[in-house]
Structure formats: C-alpha cells, structure tokens
Write an enzyme that holds these catalytic residues in place. Structure first.
Site, mmCIF file in Angstrom:
data_model
loop_
_atom_site.group_PDB
_atom_site.id
_atom_site.type_symbol
_atom_site.label_atom_id
_atom_site.label_comp_id
_atom_site.label_asym_id
_atom_site.label_seq_id
_atom_site.Cartn_x
_atom_site.Cartn_y
_atom_site.Cartn_z
ATOM 1 N N SER A 111 0.822 -1.207 0.000
ATOM 2 C CA SER A 111 0.000 0.000 0.000
ATOM 3 C C SER A 111 0.857 1.258 0.000
ATOM 4 C CB SER A 111 -0.901 -0.003 1.235
ATOM 5 O OG SER A 111 -1.593 1.227 1.355
ATOM 6 N N TYR A 124 -3.539 5.290 -4.415
ATOM 7 C CA TYR A 124 -4.838 5.947 -4.578
ATOM 8 C C TYR A 124 -4.626 7.170 -5.463
ATOM 9 C CZ TYR A 124 -6.210 3.163 -0.505
ATOM 10 O OH TYR A 124 -6.466 2.132 0.360
ATOM 11 N N THR A 143 -6.242 1.809 -6.700
ATOM 12 C CA THR A 143 -7.476 1.518 -5.964
ATOM 13 C C THR A 143 -8.443 2.675 -6.138
ATOM 14 O OG1 THR A 143 -6.257 0.231 -4.329
ATOM 15 C CG2 THR A 143 -8.454 0.983 -3.707
ATOM 16 N N ARG A 150 -19.290 3.737 12.039
ATOM 17 C CA ARG A 150 -19.439 2.355 12.452
ATOM 18 C C ARG A 150 -20.569 2.322 13.481
ATOM 19 N NH1 ARG A 150 -16.122 2.582 8.890
ATOM 20 N NH2 ARG A 150 -13.976 1.835 8.923
ATOM 21 N N LYS A 180 -8.186 -1.781 -8.920
ATOM 22 C CA LYS A 180 -8.780 -2.489 -7.787
ATOM 23 C C LYS A 180 -10.041 -1.764 -7.332
ATOM 24 C CE LYS A 180 -7.380 -4.435 -3.311
ATOM 25 N NZ LYS A 180 -8.346 -3.791 -2.397
ATOM 26 N N SER A 235 -13.520 -6.221 -5.950
ATOM 27 C CA SER A 235 -13.293 -5.911 -4.535
ATOM 28 C C SER A 235 -14.239 -4.820 -4.084
ATOM 29 C CB SER A 235 -11.846 -5.459 -4.332
ATOM 30 O OG SER A 235 -11.639 -4.941 -3.028
ATOM 31 N N HIS A 279 -13.417 -3.291 -1.114
ATOM 32 C CA HIS A 279 -12.515 -2.735 -0.106
ATOM 33 C C HIS A 279 -12.715 -3.405 1.255
ATOM 34 C CE1 HIS A 279 -9.616 0.693 -0.136
ATOM 35 N NE2 HIS A 279 -9.579 0.378 1.147
ATOM 36 N N ASP A 314 -10.840 -10.089 -4.327
ATOM 37 C CA ASP A 314 -10.367 -9.653 -3.013
ATOM 38 C C ASP A 314 -11.574 -9.484 -2.105
ATOM 39 O OD1 ASP A 314 -9.333 -8.267 -0.797
ATOM 40 O OD2 ASP A 314 -7.895 -7.165 -2.018
ATOM 41 N N ARG A 319 -10.974 -16.888 3.631
ATOM 42 C CA ARG A 319 -10.502 -17.375 4.924
ATOM 43 C C ARG A 319 -9.998 -18.816 4.862
ATOM 44 N NH1 ARG A 319 -11.161 -12.700 5.228
ATOM 45 N NH2 ARG A 319 -12.443 -11.510 6.725
ATOM 46 N N GLY A 323 -6.254 -9.993 2.832
ATOM 47 C CA GLY A 323 -5.875 -8.861 3.665
ATOM 48 C C GLY A 323 -5.904 -9.196 5.143
ATOM 49 N N ARG A 324 -7.106 -9.220 5.713
ATOM 50 C CA ARG A 324 -7.218 -9.472 7.153
ATOM 51 C C ARG A 324 -6.558 -10.783 7.569
ATOM 52 N NH1 ARG A 324 -12.118 -6.912 5.865
ATOM 53 N NH2 ARG A 324 -12.575 -5.072 7.168
#
Length: 391
Positions: free
Chosen positions: A110, A132, A158, A167, A256, A278, A280, A311, A315, A334-335
């Site tokens: 990134s 970006y 991206t 959130r 992306k 993706s 994101h 993407d 898991r 990613g995660r």
C-alpha cells in the site's frame, strides 16, 4: 497437525490469537467495516452458500497450483493484498514480504504502508505497488516513479475508497501521531497486552503512523491523516486520468475496486492488464454485495480480455478454489495475513499462507482436479439468486 504455541490450524485460530495479543483499538481497526458492516459480513458468509461437487476414485496423485499474475510467476493463487499502516507488528510489511517471498508469491504494498517501498522490494522482488488518486498528476507520477526505481513489478490503482468512518458498533480511535498525549490515552489498552508492548520495546520504536511512500523527494513522510487530508482535497479521478496513469506506468497495471461490469469494461478500455473484484473489504459503500457474488458477471464481461482477481472474505483454501472455479485468476488476502502477523509475526504470515495452500490442494483432490486451471463452474453448487450482476 494440531495447533501448538507456534502453529495454528486455521485462519479463525489466527484471528482468535490476534484478538488476545493486540490492544483493543488495534484489533478493532482490523475487523472494522463501514456503517452496519453488511458488506463486511457478506464477504465471508457468501462463500458458505457455495457447495462442491466432489468425485471419488481415479483422483490425481499430484495437484498443480502455479499461475501467473501481473507478469509474475507465483507458486499458488494467493497474493498479498495491500493494506495501510500496519501497527500489528514492528516489522510490518517487510515481515509480510519475506513470508510471501518464501511461499513463492507476490506482495501488494500500500502507498499508505508503514514501510518504504525500497525495503519491501528488497524483501520480495515480486512486489506490486498500490496507489490511490491522491494529489496532483505530478505528485502521483513522482510516487509511482519512485516505486518503479525501487523495482516494483506492477502498479495497482485503488478506486473504491471513500474512507467512511461511521461504524454503528463504534469505530476505534486512531491518533494523528503517537505523542505523549496519545501514549497516555492508550496506555491502559497496552498494559493489558504486555506481549504486544514487548515486541515494540525490543524493536526500539513505536508504532509508525506515517506514510513514507506518499513522500516525494525531500519531503517529510506525512501522517496517515495528513495523507488523508491530501486525498480529501484531490478531485476525484476520471477514466481519462486512469488511462493517463496506465500510459505513464507502461507496465502491468491493475485497477482495484471493480464490482460493476460497466466499470470492468471501462478499466479494460483504459488499458488495465488486470482488475480486482473488490469492495474494499467492506470498508466502502455498505450494502454492496460480497465480491464473490459480483465475480461471475465481471468475468462474463471481461474475463477473456484481462486477468480477473478477487479480493474479499477469503478465509480458507476452499474459498480460493470457489473463486477460481467462478473465473478468478487468483485471490488477494488482507485481514487473514494481518491476523497471522499479529499472532506470530513473520512465521504467522507464513502459517496463514500454508493453511491456504493446503486447503487448495485438499479441495482440488476432492474435486478430482489435477490443476487450478482445470476448475470450472460445474465443480460448484451455486444456489439460485446467489450472484449479483449489478448491471
């Protein structure tokens, strides 16, 4: 093999260990999704809706996983997805790059990373630099030229990031910089995670919240929020801008953030050599379907013209096989690798990659396929209404 102190059997176990090791705010930053987290959850849950059509007897004794992504030969179809400012481990992206190189795969770095592109390419020559649309054309070009000079093999642009901080369940606070005030604020969290503090104490540094890859010659590296401020003031890119950057770069070039077939076609028209389906990781427009739901329509639109990557939500090795059977060339994670690094540093990233490689092999065996290139949609049971064409 059973889980031990130095080995975990699944990505889910890596996540559990990461939660125990990381300060609360750092962990929440890894699992956050925008608004209600609908897209975040669907990215993972959608894979569970797809079944397999297994075979028995006359199964292949050997299974091949090697492929090519953005001009790089990789030993299995899993690539490191670029993720910003990694405060989960002192070695950050350099440790991830070493683990990926040892596994024979590519590293996505990134532009918001905590380690310079030069150090990451030295650790893994198969590095793709991500950017970006931040700043003027001249500044964007200067950053990409720096990446080229460092040896980056491809450029990833991206386009799907709106940086929604909302959130419904509470967004973790991120300080502008780790000054004395911030250290005092987060001290209670750190004291509850002594192993995390010990890792950083041994490194002789504090978690780095600057973005060295966004600095041009002679500039001081901006903080994450400084870089974000520049992004907020930058006019949004057009497809003409993307075509211009593709021409300037001249090498393998990926876009992306594609979810809509129309955007996939526009990326092809702009000269992209690959696109990543993706959303994101659920951190953009909440309510967008899972990436795997959008994949078939994108493959139908442009799969014979560009490499299509996926993407989001991977898991297990079986998830990778499902994506490939629906037309993806490879997946990005990613995660999953961030949890591995939080759990056990570079060895934890290698652990995650091995879990995925083994899961791919086991799924190929069960399907009776000798190679990932033999996978087809007929290997899957896809329920009616699963896919989302979006256009």
């Amino acid at each position: 093999m059973a889980s031990t102190r130095e080995w975990f059997e699944s990505v889910a176990e890596a996540q559990r260990r990461a939660r125990k090791r990381l300060p609360r705010s750092v962990y929440l930053a890894l699992v956050a999704g925008s608004e209600r987290g609908l897209t975040l959850a669907d990215n993972v849950d959608a894979f569970d809706e797809i079944g397999f059509r297994p075979h028995v007897a006359d199964l292949p004794r050997e299974r091949a996983q090697a492929t090519t992504v953005l001009g790089q030969d990789i030993s299995f179809p899993v690539v490191i997805s670029p993720t910003g400012v990694q405060a989960v481990h002192p070695e950050g992206e350099v440790a991830v790059a070493r683990a990926a190189a040892a596994a024979g795969t590519a590293m996505g770095l990134s532009s918001f990373a905590s380690k310079p592109v030069e150090e990451v390419v030295a650790a893994n020559p198969a590095t793709f630099f991500q950017t970006y649309w931040v700043g003027s054309r001249d500044r964007i070009l200067a950053r990409t030229e720096r990446a080229r000079a460092a040896g980056a093999k491809a450029l990833i642009v991206t386009l799907d990031w709106t940086f929604a901080t909302r959130r419904d369940w509470g967004s973790p606070p991120i300080p502008e910089r780790l000054d004395l005030k911030a250290l005092l604020r987060f001290a209670p969290e750190g004291l509850l995670r002594p192993r995390y503090l010990l890792d950083w104490a041994r490194s002789g540094a504090l978690p780095d919240l600057t973005t060295p890859n966004l600095a041009t010659a002679g500039e001081r590296a901006p903080t994450f929020f400084g870089a974000y401020g520049e992004w907020m003031q930058t006019p949004l890119p057009t497809w003409e801008d993307i075509a211009w950057l593709r021409e300037q770069w001249g090498g393998p070039f990926a876009v992306k953030g594609i979810m809509h077939p129309d955007d996939a076609r526009r990326a092809v028209d702009a000269g992209a050599t690959a696109i990543s389906v993706s959303n994101h990781g659920g951190n953009n427009l909440d309510g967008t379907p899972a990436s795997i739901r959008a994949l078939p329509a994108v493959v139908a639109a442009v799969g014979d013209q560009v490499e299509v990557l996926l993407d989001g939500g991977v898991r297990r090795g079986s998830d990778v096989v499902k994506a490939l059977a629906l037309g993806a060339r490879a997946v990005l994670i990613g995660r999953a690798y961030l949890w591995g690094m939080a759990a056990n540093g570079e060895a934890g990233v290698a652990n995650v990659l091995q879990i995925l490689r083994s899961g791919i092999d086991e799924s190929l065996l069960g399907l009776g396929r000798a190679s990932i290139h033999d996978l087809v949609p007929e290997d899957l049971i896809v329920p009616e209404g699963f896919t989302r064409a979006l256009g």
